[in-house]
Scaffold this active site. Structure first.
Site, PDB file in Angstrom:
ATOM      1  N   HIS A 193      49.634  54.523  61.099  1.00  8.33           N
ATOM      2  CA  HIS A 193      50.708  53.533  61.230  1.00  8.33           C
ATOM      3  C   HIS A 193      50.106  52.199  61.637  1.00  8.33           C
ATOM      4  O   HIS A 193      49.149  52.167  62.409  1.00  8.33           O
ATOM      5  CB  HIS A 193      51.714  53.971  62.308  1.00  8.33           C
ATOM      6  CG  HIS A 193      52.615  52.848  62.738  1.00  8.33           C
ATOM      7  ND1 HIS A 193      53.741  52.504  62.025  1.00  8.33           N
ATOM      8  CD2 HIS A 193      52.515  51.942  63.760  1.00  8.33           C
ATOM      9  CE1 HIS A 193      54.318  51.446  62.604  1.00  8.33           C
ATOM     10  NE2 HIS A 193      53.603  51.092  63.663  1.00  8.33           N
TER      11      HIS A 193
ATOM     12  N   TYR B  51      60.744  54.461  65.105  1.00  7.66           N
ATOM     13  CA  TYR B  51      61.163  54.330  63.705  1.00  7.66           C
ATOM     14  C   TYR B  51      62.667  54.048  63.574  1.00  7.66           C
ATOM     15  O   TYR B  51      63.268  54.393  62.556  1.00  7.66           O
ATOM     16  CB  TYR B  51      60.795  55.608  62.937  1.00  7.66           C
ATOM     17  CG  TYR B  51      59.330  55.692  62.549  1.00  7.66           C
ATOM     18  CD1 TYR B  51      58.725  54.697  61.779  1.00  7.66           C
ATOM     19  CD2 TYR B  51      58.543  56.795  62.923  1.00  7.66           C
ATOM     20  CE1 TYR B  51      57.393  54.778  61.400  1.00  7.66           C
ATOM     21  CE2 TYR B  51      57.204  56.881  62.540  1.00  7.66           C
ATOM     22  CZ  TYR B  51      56.630  55.866  61.787  1.00  7.66           C
ATOM     23  OH  TYR B  51      55.306  55.943  61.405  1.00  7.66           O
TER      24      TYR B  51
ATOM     25  N   GLU C  35      56.043  47.549  69.795  1.00  6.73           N
ATOM     26  CA  GLU C  35      55.507  48.918  69.704  1.00  6.73           C
ATOM     27  C   GLU C  35      54.461  49.190  70.789  1.00  6.73           C
ATOM     28  O   GLU C  35      54.412  50.289  71.343  1.00  6.73           O
ATOM     29  CB  GLU C  35      54.929  49.138  68.295  1.00  6.73           C
ATOM     30  CG  GLU C  35      56.045  49.160  67.238  1.00  6.73           C
ATOM     31  CD  GLU C  35      55.545  49.077  65.802  1.00  6.73           C
ATOM     32  OE1 GLU C  35      54.312  49.061  65.575  1.00  6.73           O
ATOM     33  OE2 GLU C  35      56.404  49.025  64.893  1.00  6.73           O
TER      34      GLU C  35
ATOM     35  N   ASN D 159      50.638  60.014  55.334  1.00  2.94           N
ATOM     36  CA  ASN D 159      49.785  58.842  55.079  1.00  2.94           C
ATOM     37  C   ASN D 159      48.941  58.428  56.282  1.00  2.94           C
ATOM     38  O   ASN D 159      48.473  57.302  56.370  1.00  2.94           O
ATOM     39  CB  ASN D 159      50.604  57.692  54.489  1.00  2.94           C
ATOM     40  CG  ASN D 159      51.698  57.204  55.419  1.00  2.94           C
ATOM     41  OD1 ASN D 159      51.833  57.707  56.544  1.00  2.94           O
ATOM     42  ND2 ASN D 159      52.464  56.230  54.972  1.00  2.94           N
TER      43      ASN D 159
ATOM     44  N   LYS E 262      48.272  59.225  62.865  1.00  6.96           N
ATOM     45  CA  LYS E 262      49.353  60.211  62.890  1.00  6.96           C
ATOM     46  C   LYS E 262      48.775  61.626  63.038  1.00  6.96           C
ATOM     47  O   LYS E 262      47.557  61.817  62.902  1.00  6.96           O
ATOM     48  CB  LYS E 262      50.179  60.049  61.611  1.00  6.96           C
ATOM     49  CG  LYS E 262      50.882  58.677  61.524  1.00  6.96           C
ATOM     50  CD  LYS E 262      51.613  58.485  60.202  1.00  6.96           C
ATOM     51  CE  LYS E 262      52.346  57.161  60.137  1.00  6.96           C
ATOM     52  NZ  LYS E 262      53.063  56.972  58.845  1.00  6.96           N
TER      53      LYS E 262
HETATM   54  P1  IDP Z   1      54.721  51.770  56.724  1.00  3.88           P
HETATM   55  O1  IDP Z   1      54.220  52.910  57.562  1.00  3.88           O
HETATM   56  O2  IDP Z   1      53.756  51.447  55.599  1.00  3.88           O
HETATM   57  O3  IDP Z   1      55.097  50.557  57.531  1.00  3.88           O
HETATM   58  P2  IDP Z   1      57.585  52.296  56.442  1.00  3.88           P
HETATM   59  O4  IDP Z   1      58.424  51.912  55.269  1.00  3.88           O
HETATM   60  O5  IDP Z   1      57.772  51.536  57.708  1.00  3.88           O
HETATM   61  O6  IDP Z   1      56.051  52.268  55.962  1.00  3.88           O
HETATM   62  O7  IDP Z   1      57.832  53.842  56.692  1.00  3.88           O
HETATM   63  C1  IDP Z   1      57.359  54.458  57.862  1.00  3.88           C
HETATM   64  C2  IDP Z   1      56.760  55.792  57.518  1.00  3.88           C
HETATM   65  O8  IDP Z   1      57.774  56.646  57.006  1.00  3.88           O
HETATM   66  C3  IDP Z   1      55.697  55.766  56.409  1.00  3.88           C
HETATM   67  O9  IDP Z   1      54.416  55.398  56.863  1.00  3.88           O
HETATM   68  C4  IDP Z   1      55.744  57.204  55.944  1.00  3.88           C
HETATM   69  O10 IDP Z   1      55.048  58.073  56.833  1.00  3.88           O
HETATM   70  C5  IDP Z   1      57.227  57.511  56.039  1.00  3.88           C
HETATM   71  N1  IDP Z   1      57.908  57.267  54.757  1.00  3.88           N
HETATM   72  C6  IDP Z   1      58.253  56.072  54.232  1.00  3.88           C
HETATM   73  N2  IDP Z   1      58.845  56.227  53.029  1.00  3.88           N
HETATM   74  C7  IDP Z   1      58.851  57.562  52.793  1.00  3.88           C
HETATM   75  C8  IDP Z   1      59.336  58.360  51.701  1.00  3.88           C
HETATM   76  O11 IDP Z   1      59.857  57.864  50.703  1.00  3.88           O
HETATM   77  N3  IDP Z   1      59.165  59.706  51.830  1.00  3.88           N
HETATM   78  C9  IDP Z   1      58.588  60.284  52.915  1.00  3.88           C
HETATM   79  N4  IDP Z   1      58.130  59.573  53.950  1.00  3.88           N
HETATM   80  C10 IDP Z   1      58.267  58.231  53.889  1.00  3.88           C
HETATM   81 MG    MG Z   2      56.656  50.277  58.910  1.00  5.11          MG
END
Ligand code: IDP
Ligand code: MG
Length: 161
Positions: A127, A60, A138, A124, A20
């Site tokens: 992805h 997303y 994807e 984080n 990212k």
């Molecule tokens: P993942 O990336 O571990 O698959 P997902 O639930 O698919 O997690 O969420 C996609 C992305 O959305 C996460 O990697 C993160 O960057 C963001 N995200 C998910 N939950 C939150 C939240 O509670 N607050 C802010 N950003 C979030």
């Molecule tokens: Mg995800």
């Protein structure tokens, strides 16, 4: 023995991994690529890319109703990302998720990418697809035809059963 080996070599899955914008800015692209290389995955696509809002929203789309969705789209479009397609034997998608660690870096184990390199969920740094179906979806979404490379790593028999 040989037909069996060839048949199992053909059981491959693909996962879409993306550094990212924060990972690019922080200079950890090499570290992240290295972890997947060392695990034995095969790189089939790689590019630095500034994505559009439309593409981020499509990627997303399952999270469209979440309160953090607008911030997530701003984050993903805030600078270039590194798009990667990685291939491996059955299990590669789940294995990549293990290397990445939990969505919330606080919950991610040590020696995972998020556990080692990130703190808040909203930054984080990486992805990874959550299923083989989404891996395919994807990769098709982020790469155009001709951007993926088919090749045979010489180590394949040592990395796949
Ligand atoms: P993942 O990336 O571990 O698959 P997902 O639930 O698919 O997690 O969420 C996609 C992305 O959305 C996460 O990697 C993160 O960057 C963001 N995200 C998910 N939950 C939150 C939240 O509670 N607050 C802010 N950003 C979030
Ligand atoms: Mg995800």
């Amino acid at each position: 023995f040989l037909p069996h080996l060839i048949a199992s070599l053909e059981q491959v899955d693909q996962t879409y991994i993306m550094v990212k914008p924060d990972g690019v800015q922080r200079g950890v692209v090499g570290d992240i690529i290295s972890r997947f290389e060392k695990k034995g995955f095969k790189l089939t696509g790689l590019k630095l890319y500034q994505c559009s809002k439309d593409l981020a929203e499509e990627h997303y789309k399952d999270l469209k109703l979440k309160s953090f969705f607008p911030k997530l789209i701003d984050y993903i479009t805030s600078g270039p990302v590194v798009c990667m397609a990685w291939e491996g034997c059955f299990g590669v998608v789940a294995s990549a998720r293990k290397l990445i660690g939990a969505t919330d870096p606080l919950q991610a184990g040590p020696d995972t990418i998020r556990g080692d390199l990130a703190v808040p969920t909203g930054r984080n740094i990486v992805h990874g697809s959550d299923s083989p179906e989404n891996g395919k979806r994807e990769i098709a979404l982020w790469f155009k035809e001709g951007e993926l490379c088919e090749w045979t790593p010489v180590l394949t028999p040592w990395l796949r059963e």
